[in-house]
Write a protein that holds these residues in place. Structure first.
Motif, PDB file in Angstrom:
ATOM      1  N   ALA A  75     -19.880  23.974 -17.591  1.00  0.00           N
ATOM      2  CA  ALA A  75     -20.876  23.659 -18.856  1.00  0.00           C
ATOM      3  C   ALA A  75     -20.841  24.862 -19.448  1.00  0.00           C
ATOM      4  CB  ALA A  75     -22.083  23.074 -18.251  1.00  0.00           C
ATOM      5  N   ILE A  76     -21.005  24.657 -20.954  1.00  0.00           N
ATOM      6  CA  ILE A  76     -21.176  25.895 -21.875  1.00  0.00           C
ATOM      7  C   ILE A  76     -22.353  25.851 -22.567  1.00  0.00           C
ATOM      8  CG2 ILE A  76     -18.776  26.711 -21.979  1.00  0.00           C
ATOM      9  CD1 ILE A  76     -18.507  25.051 -24.524  1.00  0.00           C
ATOM     10  N   ASP A  77     -23.222  26.727 -22.844  1.00  0.00           N
ATOM     11  CA  ASP A  77     -24.492  26.623 -23.784  1.00  0.00           C
ATOM     12  C   ASP A  77     -24.319  26.191 -25.082  1.00  0.00           C
ATOM     13  OD1 ASP A  77     -23.825  29.026 -24.222  1.00  0.00           O
ATOM     14  OD2 ASP A  77     -25.672  30.204 -23.483  1.00  0.00           O
ATOM     15  N   LEU A  78     -23.367  25.474 -25.424  1.00  0.00           N
ATOM     16  CA  LEU A  78     -23.520  24.971 -26.609  1.00  0.00           C
ATOM     17  C   LEU A  78     -23.361  23.216 -26.594  1.00  0.00           C
ATOM     18  CD1 LEU A  78     -20.119  26.762 -28.073  1.00  0.00           C
ATOM     19  CD2 LEU A  78     -22.470  27.226 -28.679  1.00  0.00           C
ATOM     20  N   TYR A  79     -24.502  22.866 -27.440  1.00  0.00           N
ATOM     21  CA  TYR A  79     -25.001  21.342 -27.039  1.00  0.00           C
ATOM     22  C   TYR A  79     -24.939  20.620 -28.156  1.00  0.00           C
ATOM     23  CZ  TYR A  79     -27.834  23.784 -23.242  1.00  0.00           C
ATOM     24  OH  TYR A  79     -28.037  24.699 -22.129  1.00  0.00           O
ATOM     25  N   THR A  80     -24.800  19.146 -27.859  1.00  0.00           N
ATOM     26  CA  THR A  80     -25.105  17.958 -28.786  1.00  0.00           C
ATOM     27  C   THR A  80     -26.485  17.487 -28.621  1.00  0.00           C
ATOM     28  OG1 THR A  80     -22.668  17.301 -28.700  1.00  0.00           O
ATOM     29  CG2 THR A  80     -24.287  15.812 -29.495  1.00  0.00           C
ATOM     30  N   TYR A  81     -27.126  17.228 -29.494  1.00  0.00           N
ATOM     31  CA  TYR A  81     -28.602  16.932 -29.389  1.00  0.00           C
ATOM     32  C   TYR A  81     -28.494  15.586 -30.187  1.00  0.00           C
ATOM     33  CZ  TYR A  81     -29.618  21.750 -29.180  1.00  0.00           C
ATOM     34  OH  TYR A  81     -29.811  23.111 -28.716  1.00  0.00           O
ATOM     35  N   ALA A  82     -29.415  14.464 -29.560  1.00  0.00           N
ATOM     36  CA  ALA A  82     -29.704  13.019 -30.051  1.00  0.00           C
ATOM     37  C   ALA A  82     -30.883  12.795 -29.912  1.00  0.00           C
ATOM     38  CB  ALA A  82     -28.906  12.041 -29.253  1.00  0.00           C
ATOM     39  N   SER A  83     -31.705  12.326 -30.992  1.00  0.00           N
ATOM     40  CA  SER A  83     -33.173  12.006 -30.896  1.00  0.00           C
ATOM     41  C   SER A  83     -33.128  10.564 -31.220  1.00  0.00           C
ATOM     42  CB  SER A  83     -33.802  12.717 -32.136  1.00  0.00           C
ATOM     43  OG  SER A  83     -33.486  12.216 -33.548  1.00  0.00           O
ATOM     44  N   LEU A  84     -33.976   9.736 -30.693  1.00  0.00           N
ATOM     45  CA  LEU A  84     -34.359   8.356 -30.627  1.00  0.00           C
ATOM     46  C   LEU A  84     -36.024   8.240 -31.290  1.00  0.00           C
ATOM     47  CD1 LEU A  84     -34.093   5.219 -30.234  1.00  0.00           C
ATOM     48  CD2 LEU A  84     -34.427   5.841 -27.995  1.00  0.00           C
ATOM     49  N   THR A  85     -36.171   7.361 -32.113  1.00  0.00           N
ATOM     50  CA  THR A  85     -37.395   7.126 -32.685  1.00  0.00           C
ATOM     51  C   THR A  85     -37.775   5.677 -32.984  1.00  0.00           C
ATOM     52  OG1 THR A  85     -37.478   9.244 -33.843  1.00  0.00           O
ATOM     53  CG2 THR A  85     -39.460   8.121 -34.311  1.00  0.00           C
ATOM     54  N   PHE A  86     -38.521   5.064 -32.402  1.00  0.00           N
ATOM     55  CA  PHE A  86     -38.999   3.785 -32.732  1.00  0.00           C
ATOM     56  C   PHE A  86     -39.958   3.678 -33.933  1.00  0.00           C
ATOM     57  CE2 PHE A  86     -37.891   3.255 -27.883  1.00  0.00           C
ATOM     58  CZ  PHE A  86     -36.686   2.513 -28.240  1.00  0.00           C
ATOM     59  N   PRO A  87     -39.760   2.618 -34.950  1.00  0.00           N
ATOM     60  CA  PRO A  87     -40.630   2.631 -35.880  1.00  0.00           C
ATOM     61  C   PRO A  87     -42.042   2.084 -35.471  1.00  0.00           C
ATOM     62  CG  PRO A  87     -39.174   0.863 -36.077  1.00  0.00           C
ATOM     63  CD  PRO A  87     -38.725   1.805 -35.060  1.00  0.00           C
ATOM     64  N   PRO A  88     -43.287   2.321 -35.891  1.00  0.00           N
ATOM     65  CA  PRO A  88     -44.483   1.903 -35.464  1.00  0.00           C
ATOM     66  C   PRO A  88     -44.532   0.331 -35.722  1.00  0.00           C
ATOM     67  CG  PRO A  88     -44.829   3.405 -37.550  1.00  0.00           C
ATOM     68  CD  PRO A  88     -43.321   3.571 -36.943  1.00  0.00           C
ATOM     69  N   PRO A  89     -45.218  -0.388 -34.986  1.00  0.00           N
ATOM     70  CA  PRO A  89     -45.304  -1.929 -35.233  1.00  0.00           C
ATOM     71  C   PRO A  89     -45.920  -2.333 -36.531  1.00  0.00           C
ATOM     72  CG  PRO A  89     -46.361  -1.271 -33.024  1.00  0.00           C
ATOM     73  CD  PRO A  89     -46.257  -0.283 -33.987  1.00  0.00           C
ATOM     74  N   SER A  90     -46.555  -1.164 -37.099  1.00  0.00           N
ATOM     75  CA  SER A  90     -46.985  -1.534 -38.715  1.00  0.00           C
ATOM     76  C   SER A  90     -45.948  -1.713 -39.562  1.00  0.00           C
ATOM     77  CB  SER A  90     -48.179  -0.635 -38.949  1.00  0.00           C
ATOM     78  OG  SER A  90     -47.530   0.763 -38.964  1.00  0.00           O
ATOM     79  N   GLU A  91     -44.716  -1.120 -39.411  1.00  0.00           N
ATOM     80  CA  GLU A  91     -43.750  -0.818 -40.352  1.00  0.00           C
ATOM     81  C   GLU A  91     -42.923  -2.239 -39.967  1.00  0.00           C
ATOM     82  OE1 GLU A  91     -41.308   2.505 -40.694  1.00  0.00           O
ATOM     83  OE2 GLU A  91     -43.005   4.095 -40.772  1.00  0.00           O
ATOM     84  N   SER A  92     -42.367  -2.768 -41.237  1.00  0.00           N
ATOM     85  CA  SER A  92     -41.546  -3.815 -41.137  1.00  0.00           C
ATOM     86  C   SER A  92     -39.963  -3.712 -41.186  1.00  0.00           C
ATOM     87  CB  SER A  92     -41.702  -4.867 -42.457  1.00  0.00           C
ATOM     88  OG  SER A  92     -41.441  -4.221 -43.635  1.00  0.00           O
ATOM     89  N   ASP A  93     -39.750  -2.384 -40.711  1.00  0.00           N
ATOM     90  CA  ASP A  93     -38.402  -2.113 -40.570  1.00  0.00           C
ATOM     91  C   ASP A  93     -37.688  -2.881 -39.623  1.00  0.00           C
ATOM     92  OD1 ASP A  93     -36.012  -0.508 -40.803  1.00  0.00           O
ATOM     93  OD2 ASP A  93     -36.700   1.335 -40.449  1.00  0.00           O
ATOM     94  N   ASP A  94     -36.643  -3.405 -39.935  1.00  0.00           N
ATOM     95  CA  ASP A  94     -35.833  -4.231 -38.821  1.00  0.00           C
ATOM     96  C   ASP A  94     -34.428  -3.945 -38.714  1.00  0.00           C
ATOM     97  OD1 ASP A  94     -34.879  -5.047 -41.404  1.00  0.00           O
ATOM     98  OD2 ASP A  94     -34.862  -7.074 -41.060  1.00  0.00           O
TER      99      ASP A  94
END
Length: 386
Positions: free
Chosen positions: A29-48
């Protein structure tokens, strides 16, 4: 809640190409990275919608979750703790979702990565709205395991917010997965790699998941713990190469000169095993570190000579070798060769001034230089508020 995962890239320290013919190889392994972030929308938002942002390329994708549910009706219904392979029919269905976005020609190679994203996400979370952002410190398609670290980072982020992984969401720093969780991340990442590469060896995703180093021979992987803090200059020649053609070329040369080439592969096997034992041997002081670095440099030099015998070097690689030799430093190609990336061992006592001069000289040739610590940690995750 946001989960952010990171996964390292990899280099092959010794044994590329020869490993196809039964020799031992060593990857780290080398200390160069890929980053991935996951966010769920709050239930109040109507994002589908399910959204993917590949930040480095400034590419954004989105799909209505209702459409995903119809087209991929059979995914997401099973337990994420038991990874499964993507069927040919599902791959075709996913490809139709990706094709809608008319990816620019310059980035068309990323289509299989977007397909892997859709498979991993829907398999673990079903047709559920979310936003995923990916960034990477790794150059694409240059032999540093960028696709594997992409799959490992995605699997890590997706599993971190699933029911089958238990992590401390109140801990705001980077935290490691447990062993059984790492196994799960690795299995899912391998399924992603299969979508991208068809028949991957599993080496890249294993190094990216667990970190440190592995030795592999004839399909058997052994995890190693290095005791030597290594630093490498990774030079990206920016010369694209056809891995399949290079592998085929070595096989053709072996067919024409079986005895000579089998001797070459046997020598590579010895180099890989000696290199692995040096890395694992305890070092008591600075002198021992220097002695081991000198031995490693010689082994790398020998390995490069044997790779030249196999016919997988390239004018760009030879330019880097000649340039680093002026500074009495040793360089070898890593991965398929024919361009791609090369490694230069940076001894621990080497001055920063010399490294800066070397980098300036290489960059004046049009190459990209990255400094990397070797054999660091694997996949990790952190949590925050979105």
């Amino acid at each position: 809640m946001e989960a952010r995962a990171r996964a390292p890239g990899k280099i092959i320290l010794a044994g590329e190409h020869a490993v196809v013919h039964g020799s031992t190889a060593v990857a780290a392994a080398i200390d160069l990275y890929t980053y991935a972030s996951l966010t769920f929308p709050p239930p109040s938002e109507s994002d589908d919608e399910l959204k993917l942002h590949l930040k480095d390329m400034d590419l954004e994708f989105s799909w209505p979750v209702g459409k995903i549910a119809v087209i991929l009706s059979e995914v997401g219904g099973h337990d994420a703790s038991t990874p499964s392979s993507c069927s040919f029919e599902t791959i075709k269905a996913i490809a139709s979702l990706v094709d809608e976005h008319n990816i620019p020609e310059a980035y068309i190679a990323l289509a299989s990565g977007v397909s892997a994203f859709l498979w991993l996400y829907t398999s673990i979370h079903g047709a559920k709205p979310a936003r995923v952002v990916v960034t990477s410190e790794l150059p694409l398609g240059s032999g540093l395991g960028s696709s594997a670290s992409f799959c490992v980072a995605l699997a890590g982020a997706f599993l971190a917010l699933s029911k089958c992984v238990k992590l401390d969401v109140d801990n705001k720093g980077w935290q490691k997965f447990g062993d059984s969780e790492l196994n799960l991340v690795n299995k899912w990442a391998f399924e992603g790699e299969k979508i991208i590469h068809g028949k991957p060896s599993g080496i890249d995703n294993t190094v990216s998941t667990y970190g440190n180093m592995i030795k592999f021979k004839s399909g058997e992987l052994t995890r190693l713990k290095s005791n030597l803090p290594l630093k490498m200059l990774v030079t990206n020649t920016k010369v694209g190469r056809n891995t399949k053609a290079l592998v085929a070329g070595v096989s053709e040369r072996t067919f024409r000169h079986p005895n000579a080439m089998n001797s070459v592969f046997s020598a590579v096997d010895s180099i890989s095993n000696e290199l692995a034992s040096i890395l694992q041997s305890p070092v008591s002081d600075e002198l021992a570190v220097t002695e081991n670095e000198e031995k490693l440099a010689e082994l790398m030099e020998m390995n490069q000579g044997l790779l030249q015998c196999m016919g997988v070097s390239h004018a760009s690689i030879e330019t880097v070798i000649r340039t680093t030799l002026k500074y009495k430093l040793v360089t070898k190609l890593t991965g398929a060769g024919g361009g791609g990336c090369v490694l230069t061992l940076l001894p621990s006592l080497l001055s920063g001034t010399i490294i800066d001069k070397l980098i300036a000289e290489l960059e004046s040739c049009g190459f990209q230089c990255l400094t990397a610590g070797i054999g660091g940690g694997g996949a990790e995750v952190s949590f925050g508020s979105s």
